[in-house]
Design an enzyme around this catalytic site. Structure first.
Site, PDB file in Angstrom:
ATOM      1  N   PRO A  65       0.843  -1.197   0.000  1.00 39.32           N
ATOM      2  CG  PRO A  65      -0.044  -1.053   2.155  1.00 39.32           C
ATOM      3  CD  PRO A  65       0.725  -1.959   1.238  1.00 39.32           C
ATOM      4  CG  HIS A  66       1.718   3.004  -3.191  1.00 35.74           C
ATOM      5  ND1 HIS A  66       1.444   1.688  -3.506  1.00 35.74           N
ATOM      6  CD2 HIS A  66       1.368   3.725  -4.267  1.00 35.74           C
ATOM      7  CE1 HIS A  66       0.966   1.627  -4.742  1.00 35.74           C
ATOM      8  NE2 HIS A  66       0.903   2.852  -5.222  1.00 35.74           N
ATOM      9  CB  ALA A  67      -1.023   7.152   0.449  1.00 34.58           C
TER      10      ALA A  67
END
Length: 154
Positions: A65-67
């Site tokens: 997951p990344h943001a």
């Protein structure tokens, strides 16, 4: 770029179980808050927003997951090992137990992509993930993760 540049020892955790993807993201956000001072609520929202574009479970029990977040000045990471795998909607439909979350400044550009590629390349190795899964100690996990590039480069 090396994992040691983006992952603090205090950003590595072992969690018994997460009841849902959202709960896992809350745990990740709490770790990001304690390790890097990131505000937990916007961090969870950013992860959920990114996940709504498509699952970040890349297969073989691994999720990335990344943001992008405002208020940070460099790419940082959080590593979580789950003792009980979580259904994550991964591309291979396998539950996830190795999670490496990345957070980048809104204007990070290529640095965000380089970090994502580095982590993806590292966690693609099944023997490497086997070693991670065999070690329930956060300090040992951090050492394995941060020493991986020097071993691969040798």
């Amino acid at each position: 770029m090396q994992i040691s540049n983006i992952l603090k020892q205090e950003a590595v955790r072992v969690i018994g179980a997460a009841s849902s993807k959202k709960r896992l993201f809350q745990e990740v956000a709490e770790v990001a808050h304690s390790a890097y001072g990131l505000d937990a609520s916007p961090t969870v929202e950013a992860l959920l927003d990114r996940e709504s574009l498509g699952p970040t479970g890349v297969g073989h029990g691994v999720a990335l997951p990344h943001a992008r977040l405002s208020g940070i000045d460099r790419v940082v990471g959080v590593f979580v090992s789950l003792e009980k795998p979580l259904d994550f909607g991964a591309v291979d439909r396998q539950p996830v137990d190795v999670v490496f979350a990345l957070f980048a400044p809104v204007d990070a550009g290529v640095e965000h992509l380089k970090a994502l590629a580095l982590v993806s390349r590292t966690l693609r190795e099944q023997s490497f993930c086997t070693k991670l899964r065999a070690n329930p100690d956060p300090s040992t996990l951090h050492t394995i993760l941060t020493e991986s590039q020097s071993v691969q480069a040798a």
